[in-house]
Design an enzyme around this catalytic site. Structure first.
Site, mmCIF file in Angstrom:
data_model
loop_
_atom_site.group_PDB
_atom_site.id
_atom_site.type_symbol
_atom_site.label_atom_id
_atom_site.label_comp_id
_atom_site.label_asym_id
_atom_site.label_seq_id
_atom_site.Cartn_x
_atom_site.Cartn_y
_atom_site.Cartn_z
ATOM 1 N N TYR A 58 -2.410 -0.972 10.437
ATOM 2 C CA TYR A 58 -2.280 -1.118 8.976
ATOM 3 C C TYR A 58 -0.937 -0.568 8.503
ATOM 4 O O TYR A 58 -0.211 -1.222 7.740
ATOM 5 C CB TYR A 58 -3.438 -0.389 8.303
ATOM 6 C CG TYR A 58 -3.581 -0.610 6.819
ATOM 7 C CD1 TYR A 58 -4.317 -1.692 6.324
ATOM 8 C CD2 TYR A 58 -3.011 0.274 5.900
ATOM 9 C CE1 TYR A 58 -4.470 -1.881 4.955
ATOM 10 C CE2 TYR A 58 -3.166 0.084 4.536
ATOM 11 C CZ TYR A 58 -3.894 -0.985 4.063
ATOM 12 O OH TYR A 58 -4.052 -1.173 2.707
ATOM 13 N N SER A 99 0.868 -1.182 0.000
ATOM 14 C CA SER A 99 0.000 0.000 0.000
ATOM 15 C C SER A 99 0.899 1.224 0.000
ATOM 16 O O SER A 99 2.075 1.146 0.403
ATOM 17 C CB SER A 99 -0.834 -0.011 1.286
ATOM 18 O OG SER A 99 -1.427 1.252 1.523
HETATM 19 P P1 NAD Z 1 -11.271 -6.428 -0.044
HETATM 20 O O1 NAD Z 1 -11.860 -6.221 1.311
HETATM 21 O O2 NAD Z 1 -12.096 -6.146 -1.251
HETATM 22 O O3 NAD Z 1 -10.723 -7.917 -0.164
HETATM 23 C C1 NAD Z 1 -10.030 -8.546 0.895
HETATM 24 C C2 NAD Z 1 -9.856 -10.005 0.579
HETATM 25 O O4 NAD Z 1 -9.165 -10.621 1.675
HETATM 26 C C3 NAD Z 1 -11.187 -10.737 0.437
HETATM 27 O O5 NAD Z 1 -11.070 -11.725 -0.575
HETATM 28 C C4 NAD Z 1 -11.340 -11.408 1.803
HETATM 29 O O6 NAD Z 1 -12.178 -12.552 1.795
HETATM 30 C C5 NAD Z 1 -9.913 -11.755 2.117
HETATM 31 N N1 NAD Z 1 -9.692 -11.975 3.543
HETATM 32 C C6 NAD Z 1 -10.036 -11.126 4.546
HETATM 33 N N2 NAD Z 1 -9.704 -11.681 5.723
HETATM 34 C C7 NAD Z 1 -9.143 -12.886 5.452
HETATM 35 C C8 NAD Z 1 -8.610 -13.928 6.262
HETATM 36 N N3 NAD Z 1 -8.576 -13.832 7.599
HETATM 37 N N4 NAD Z 1 -8.127 -15.020 5.647
HETATM 38 C C9 NAD Z 1 -8.156 -15.134 4.291
HETATM 39 N N5 NAD Z 1 -8.654 -14.188 3.488
HETATM 40 C C10 NAD Z 1 -9.131 -13.079 4.068
HETATM 41 O O7 NAD Z 1 -9.948 -5.559 -0.037
HETATM 42 P P2 NAD Z 1 -9.073 -4.891 -1.198
HETATM 43 O O8 NAD Z 1 -9.299 -3.436 -1.163
HETATM 44 O O9 NAD Z 1 -9.206 -5.631 -2.467
HETATM 45 O O10 NAD Z 1 -7.626 -5.125 -0.587
HETATM 46 C C11 NAD Z 1 -6.751 -6.132 -1.012
HETATM 47 C C12 NAD Z 1 -5.345 -5.775 -0.570
HETATM 48 O O11 NAD Z 1 -4.973 -4.529 -1.162
HETATM 49 C C13 NAD Z 1 -5.191 -5.593 0.950
HETATM 50 O O12 NAD Z 1 -3.973 -6.137 1.379
HETATM 51 C C14 NAD Z 1 -5.183 -4.086 1.120
HETATM 52 O O13 NAD Z 1 -4.500 -3.680 2.249
HETATM 53 C C15 NAD Z 1 -4.471 -3.677 -0.151
HETATM 54 N N6 NAD Z 1 -4.708 -2.282 -0.545
HETATM 55 C C16 NAD Z 1 -5.969 -1.849 -0.795
HETATM 56 C C17 NAD Z 1 -6.157 -0.529 -1.149
HETATM 57 C C18 NAD Z 1 -7.508 0.037 -1.442
HETATM 58 O O14 NAD Z 1 -7.617 1.264 -1.568
HETATM 59 N N7 NAD Z 1 -8.555 -0.786 -1.578
HETATM 60 C C19 NAD Z 1 -5.063 0.340 -1.242
HETATM 61 C C20 NAD Z 1 -3.795 -0.147 -0.967
HETATM 62 C C21 NAD Z 1 -3.634 -1.465 -0.624
#
Ligand code: NAD
Length: 251
Positions: free
Chosen positions: A146, A133
């Site tokens: 985070y 991130s």
């Molecule tokens: P999301 O909430 O849409 O998806 C999260 C995924 O993780 C889902 O498939 C969920 O089922 C899975 N998950 C959650 N807890 C779990 C567990 N205990 N065991 C196994 N699987 C689990 O989130 P996203 O926005 O797609 O984020 C994905 C990654 O990208 C994360 O690591 C997040 O920190 C990172 N990220 C997101 C953003 C953003 O703006 N959305 C920005 C930077 C980084």
């Protein structure tokens, strides 16, 4: 279809960025193993769409991570993407949320990597892609767990890159800014409360204000970066932290 014959495990691929990465790797021919939570019917539909298998398991627990890796079998491409967020002032930060976020956003990548690397070394080729991130490079208030976990993930990635450099295995972070997914949408109410703002103010003055482009990153853009990191042209890209944040961390 340059990834035909390669198997990719994408954690957190039942939603958001992970799903977009799984789709992008599939489009290049990789065999996909999905991991993450969701409704059984929705997961079955994704498996059908991607010709994929889904391995259940709670990655915030060591046993869960080991079960996911055992279920996945040998993987050539490991995408550590599962993650979660919690927004609260440090003095009110729930201790169990701290433990959970460190376990899922950081420690899970240690477990999956240590279990994936023996096959990659044997094959003489591998790609470890950690979805970090902008918060692996910079901080924001109210996101103690985070930010700590993502900085840790960036450090783990650099260590893996050095250890694996002579084995044909690269390890990199992709570091998006704000991507419109359930993870971002779900943090809006707590951010409204922590900062005393309306929903629109949070979107404009907390989220998009960070990104000079004033645009959310698209999940498919992150998928395209993951595909690039799997190419031979990226064989010398290792230990890198690929920012996709509209200029946020350039400021
Ligand atoms: P999301 O909430 O849409 O998806 C999260 C995924 O993780 C889902 O498939 C969920 O089922 C899975 N998950 C959650 N807890 C779990 C567990 N205990 N065991 C196994 N699987 C689990 O989130 P996203 O926005 O797609 O984020 C994905 C990654 O990208 C994360 O690591 C997040 O920190 C990172 N990220 C997101 C953003 C953003 O703006 N959305 C920005 C930077 C980084």
């Amino acid at each position: 279809m340059f990834l035909q014959g390669k198997r990719a495990l994408v954690t957190g691929s039942t939603s958001g960025i992970g799903l977009a990465i799984a789709r992008a790797l599939r489009a290049e021919g990789a065999g996909i193993v999905l991991s993450g939570f969701g409704e059984p019917d929705a997961i079955a539909a994704l498996c059908a769409e991607l010709g994929a298998r889904h391995v259940p398991g709670d990655l915030s627990r060591r046993e869960g991570a080991e079960a996911v890796m055992a279920g996945a079998g040998p993987v050539d491409i490991l995408v550590n993407n599962a993650g979660m967020q919690h927004v609260a002032p440090i003095e009110a930060f729930p201790v169990e949320k701290w433990d959970l976020i460190i376990a899922l956003n950081l420690t899970a990548a240690f477990h999956t990597s240590r279990l994936a690397v023996p096959h990659m070394k044997h094959a003489g080729w591998g790609r470890i892609i950690n979805v970090a991130s902008a918060h692996s490079l910079t901080a924001s208030p109210f996101k103690a767990a985070y930010v700590a976990a993502k900085h840790g993930l960036a450090g783990l990635t650099k260590t893996l890159a050095l250890e694996l450099a002579t084995h044909g295995i690269t390890a990199n972070c992709i570091s998006p800014g704000y991507v419109w997914t359930p993870l971002v949408e779900n943090q809006i109410p707590d951010t409204m409360q922590a900062r005393g703002m309306t929903r629109d103010q949070v979107i404009e003055d907390v989220l998009l204000v960070c990104q000079p482009t004033r645009r959310f990153v698209q999940p498919g853009d992150v998928g395209a970066m993951a595909v690039f990191l799997c190419t031979e042209a990226a064989a010398n890209v290792t230990g890198a932290n690929m920012s996709m944040d509209g200029g946020w961390t350039a400021e």
